[in-house]
Design a protein around this motif. Structure first.
Motif, PDB file in Angstrom:
ATOM      1  N   THR A  34       0.828  -1.204   0.000  1.00  0.00           N
ATOM      2  CA  THR A  34       0.000   0.000   0.000  1.00  0.00           C
ATOM      3  C   THR A  34       0.865   1.257   0.000  1.00  0.00           C
ATOM      4  O   THR A  34       0.572   2.235  -0.695  1.00  0.00           O
ATOM      5  CB  THR A  34      -0.939  -0.009   1.226  1.00  0.00           C
ATOM      6  OG1 THR A  34      -1.767  -1.158   1.142  1.00  0.00           O
ATOM      7  CG2 THR A  34      -1.796   1.239   1.277  1.00  0.00           C
ATOM      8  N   GLN A  85      -7.282   0.325  -1.204  1.00  0.00           N
ATOM      9  CA  GLN A  85      -7.507  -0.875  -0.403  1.00  0.00           C
ATOM     10  C   GLN A  85      -8.835  -0.770   0.345  1.00  0.00           C
ATOM     11  O   GLN A  85      -9.585  -1.728   0.436  1.00  0.00           O
ATOM     12  CB  GLN A  85      -6.341  -1.016   0.586  1.00  0.00           C
ATOM     13  CG  GLN A  85      -6.412  -2.259   1.428  1.00  0.00           C
ATOM     14  CD  GLN A  85      -5.092  -2.510   2.140  1.00  0.00           C
ATOM     15  OE1 GLN A  85      -4.109  -1.783   1.983  1.00  0.00           O
ATOM     16  NE2 GLN A  85      -5.056  -3.551   2.924  1.00  0.00           N
ATOM     17  N   ASP A 118      -5.404  -1.739  -5.191  1.00  0.00           N
ATOM     18  CA  ASP A 118      -4.755  -2.201  -3.963  1.00  0.00           C
ATOM     19  C   ASP A 118      -5.673  -3.218  -3.283  1.00  0.00           C
ATOM     20  O   ASP A 118      -6.676  -2.848  -2.689  1.00  0.00           O
ATOM     21  CB  ASP A 118      -4.473  -1.007  -3.045  1.00  0.00           C
ATOM     22  CG  ASP A 118      -3.529  -1.377  -1.909  1.00  0.00           C
ATOM     23  OD1 ASP A 118      -3.128  -2.557  -1.832  1.00  0.00           O
ATOM     24  OD2 ASP A 118      -3.191  -0.483  -1.104  1.00  0.00           O
ATOM     25  N   GLU A 119      -5.342  -4.470  -3.412  1.00  0.00           N
ATOM     26  CA  GLU A 119      -6.112  -5.572  -2.822  1.00  0.00           C
ATOM     27  C   GLU A 119      -7.611  -5.393  -3.020  1.00  0.00           C
ATOM     28  O   GLU A 119      -8.375  -5.264  -2.063  1.00  0.00           O
ATOM     29  CB  GLU A 119      -5.793  -5.684  -1.318  1.00  0.00           C
ATOM     30  CG  GLU A 119      -4.292  -5.721  -1.078  1.00  0.00           C
ATOM     31  CD  GLU A 119      -3.888  -6.612   0.083  1.00  0.00           C
ATOM     32  OE1 GLU A 119      -4.669  -7.504   0.443  1.00  0.00           O
ATOM     33  OE2 GLU A 119      -2.781  -6.424   0.589  1.00  0.00           O
TER      34      GLU A 119
END
Ligand SMILES: Nc1ncnc2c1ncn2[C@@H]1O[C@H](COP(=O)(O)OP(=O)(O)O)[C@@H](O)[C@H]1O
Ligand SMILES: [Mg+2]
Lengths: 321, 428
Positions: free
Chosen positions: A53, A93, A169-170
């Motif tokens: 991140t 994220q 991000d994820e």
């Protein structure tokens, strides 16, 4: 500078990126050099806390690096942040949607903040709702949607301005299997249409099946980078996974670690994992030692070369530890 | 610039939608301060407003330390409407101390018996007895210092009572002396003459209540009632609590990741902040207007005095706008520095109470120790309250509130700057 030649081809170039958080004992990102080619589907794989991140935040201008530089589509991020930000789409994220607003209102708002307006904004909002198949939910408050639908909304907000580069991000954390597949298919289609995608995850299966270009990050450093086949071949990594009846003793683990050709042994409850370039030989020796020690064996698997094994062999830890 | 303006408009629209979507929370933004101000104004009423059966605390300063002092103390002690709280020896108590004490309302009024009062009174009585015409300048001047908040009927009650007490002392001394002069035959004509002579030799000057603190002289100023002080004070206090919902939505937005998403877009920080500030500013203005209207129209219905707002609407608007600037900027600064909504609620709430205490909301500033009074400059509520009181109580105009408005704007600018710098630096 040799990199100048590639900059036309490169979507993202990172040079010597360093970031230490205030009060952080060690840097979260400790000197990253990376080039992501235009049109590639790039996977950034690493366990929790590896610095994914942080790295991604520096790529999209959210976080100023302590040192190093970021070039996006040939543009220096520090010199022209707004232009760079206009070219990338970011899917953070966190969900990053306004719960009290509807999906349409969320898209409209973020679209306006990207500088869109008028009929183009309206058209893009409709298009994004269509891509995410959120049509039926367009007028419901986002807070009433399921986790998967919210993720889809979050994804298409990142697409509202038709970016050249999409950074995720994820994006599949806390999501149902259908939505996950749906997101994968959408990303593949967009990549096929020419969009550069940076995909961050700690699920090696995701990265393995989606990404052609992969970097593995651990403790703020890139420890492997290349095509999937390429890095697996280079590492020669194979794994052995033995499920024992009960957790093995320290002494046994130490003896397993001393076996010739075994690079790493790790243990998660009663599951023992080892990395080795010759997994078959290693497996036989492991079984012998375990039987000698009287540790009952429930199942054995070996030889599957994958990113998980690579990660274990590189760091001595499992990805999810 | 034009595109940033569009972004700002979109942000304001988004924030307004968000605010209006939770109808109950939005209504509470107005209902709670309203209830709060009404209850406090009602509850505080009796501490300012003397009504039948209320006992007025009195302080008597005896600089004479002879016969008159104890006599006055004794006489006041026997009057039910007064409670002689302290009879201070003259030494070391300055007139300023006394005035501050009375202005603060610790005592509703102070009676000051001057040095040499007994001797002065005696010589006046001697003149009376010797039938010598007196000189007014030689009169003993007992002073009555009254709380400016004291209503006029109470002031005259105090003045008349003090006069009576002094009259009683005079009579007692006089008739004691008369008794000493035995066998004096008093004919009606004689008595008339004696009364004239006595009248010309009054030992005590007429008691007029003086104000402990300045009240504006001109025209018919509103009566200094508790409402004049408590409605603006507690309204300020209440509207500052907007800091909490403002910072909480901001922090939630950050925790949800929306702020990071925005920062990954070509949007300047000031657009994000103004997008939040504008709707909350409007809410804050509406709150203030509602509070003042409540003071004017609802408090009287509940039996309180009407809030008189003076005659300078432009000045009121200037102070109110500056107050909202300060409150909103402060909310943004709290949001920028607090990591969690719990922190913002606790810190925001506590700091508002501290600002209130420093700003003279709970306890008037002038009774605070000098150090605390100087600290009041950091409290926006101090500036705001001074501004409102200038207009409502002292009938000030725009010129009189410029300093207060400047104080509020400096506070707002400092808080806003702190917030922008912090948000620029951090996004997590
Ligand atoms: N805001 C922050 N302040 C301090 N430390 C942080 C902050 N964010 C992340 N870290 C630390 O930096 C390291 C990398 O975190 P992060 O980039 O979030 O990893 P990942 O995304 O791979 O899980 C971790 O050790 C984490 O604890
Ligand atoms: Mg992360």
């Amino acid at each position: 500078m040799p990199r100048m030649k590639t900059s036309v081809e490169a979507a993202i170039e990172l040079g010597g990126l360093v970031k230490t958080y205030p009060g952080g004992a060690s840097p979260a990102v400790a000197g990253v050099d990376l080039v992501v080619g235009r049109g590639s589907f790039f996977g950034l794989l690493g366990p929790n806390g590896a610095g994914k991140t942080t790295l991604v935040s520096m790529m999209c201008g959210l976080l100023a690096p302590d040192a190093g530089r970021v070039r996006i589509a040939g543009l220096d991020l520090a010199a022209s942040p707004d232009e760079v930000k206009g070219r990338i789409g970011v899917v953070p994220q966190d969900l990053a949607v306004y719960p009290s607003l509807t999906p349409a209102e969320n898209l409209e708002y973020f679209g306006s903040m990207m500088g869109l307006g008028g009929s183009r904004l309206g058209g893009r909002v409709d298009e994004c709702l269509r891509i995410a198949r959120l049509g039926p939910y367009a007028q419901k408050r986002a807070e009433t949607l399921s986790g998967g639908l919210k993720r889809r909304l979050s994804l298409v907000i990142g697409l509202i301005h038709e970016p050249e580069i999409l950074i995720l991000d994820e994006p599949t954390v806390g999501i149902d299997p259908q939505s996950r597949l749906f997101i994968f298919d959408s990303l593949k289609a967009m990549n096929a249409a020419g969009m550069t995608i940076v995909y961050t995850s700690h699920y090696m299966e995701e990265v393995e099946c989606l990404c052609r270009d992969i970097a593995i990050i651990d403790q703020g450093r890139i420890i492997a980078h290349g095509g999937l086949a390429e890095i697996l071949a280079a590492s020669g990594a194979g794994t052995v996974e033995i499920r024992a009846q009960c957790a093995p003793s320290e002494a046994l683990l130490r003896r397993l670690g001393e076996i010739d050709g075994i690079r790493q042994v790790s243990c998660e409850g009663s599951i023992i994992r080892a990395a080795s370039a010759q997994p078959t030989a290693a497996m036989c020796e492991m079984i012998r030692l375990m039987e000698e020690a009287g540790a009952g064996i429930l199942s054995v698997s070996h030889g599957v070369s994958n990113l998980e094994a690579l990660f274990i062999s590189l760091t001595g830890r499992g990805l999810r530890e | 610039m034009a595109s940033n303006l569009n972004k700002l408009i979109a942000s304001v629209k988004k924030e307004t939608r968000h605010l209006l979507r939770d109808r109950e929370a939005f209504l509470l933004l107005f209902v709670m301060p309203l209830i709060f101000v009404l209850i406090i104004s009602m509850a505080m009423r009796d501490t300012f407003r003397e009504q039948g059966g209320v006992v007025l605390p009195v302080v008597i300063i005896d600089n004479d330390r002879d016969v008159v002092g104890p006599a006055v103390i004794e006489a006041f002690s026997s009057i039910k409407a007064f409670r002689v709280e302290t009879a201070v020896e003259g030494n070391g108590t300055t007139e300023e101390d006394i005035k501050a004490d009375v202005t603060a309302g610790r005592h509703k009024f102070a009676v000051i018996i001057p040095r040499g009062a007994t001797a002065g009174a005696n010589s006046a009585v001697q003149r009376q007895l010797r039938f010598v015409r007196g000189v007014d300048a030689a009169q003993v001047k007992v002073r009555l210092i009254a709380d400016p908040q004291l209503r006029s009927d109470m002031r005259s009650l105090a003045a008349v009572s003090t006069g009576r007490v002094l009259q009683a002392i005079e009579n007692r001394v006089l008739w004691e002396r008369f008794a000493a002069l035995a066998g004096m035959k008093i004919t009606p004509e004689r008595e008339k003459e004696i009364r004239e002579i006595l009248a010309s030799n009054r030992p005590f000057a007429e008691v007029v209540a003086e104000d402990a603190a300045a009240r504006a002289e001109q025209g018919d100023l509103p009566k200094p009632t508790s409402v004049q002080q408590s409605v603006p004070a507690w309204s300020l206090f209440a509207v500052f609590f907007l800091v909490i919902p403002l910072s909480v939505t901001f922090i939630k937005e950050r925790q949800a990741g929306c702020l990071q998403r925005l920062r990954s877009m070509p949007v300047p920080v000031w657009v994000i902040m103004l997008g939040k500030a504008v709707p909350f500013f409007i809410v804050n203005q509406l709150q203030l207007i509602l509070m003042l209207l409540a003071g004017m129209y609802i408090v009287p219905l509940l039996g309180g005095d009407r809030l008189e707002i003076g005659d300078a609407p432009v000045a009121i608007a200037m102070v109110s706008v500056a107050v909202s600037f300060a409150a909103v900027s402060y909310g943004l600064a709290v949001a920028a520095y607090c990591k969690t909504t719990e922190q913002a609620t606790t810190f925001g709430g506590a700091s508002i109470i501290i600002f209130g205490a420093l700003g003279g909301i709970m306890v008037p500033k002038f009774i605070m120790p000098p150090v605390m009074q100087r600290l009041a400059v950091v409290s926006p509520m101090s500036w705001g309250l001074d501004g409102y009181l200038d207009i409502f109580v002292r009938h000030g105009s725009v010129r009189d509130i410029l300093q207060e408005v400047a104080g509020l704007l400096v506070f707002a600018a400092a808080a806003g700057l702190i917030a922008v710098l912090r948000l620029r630096r951090t996004t997590r």
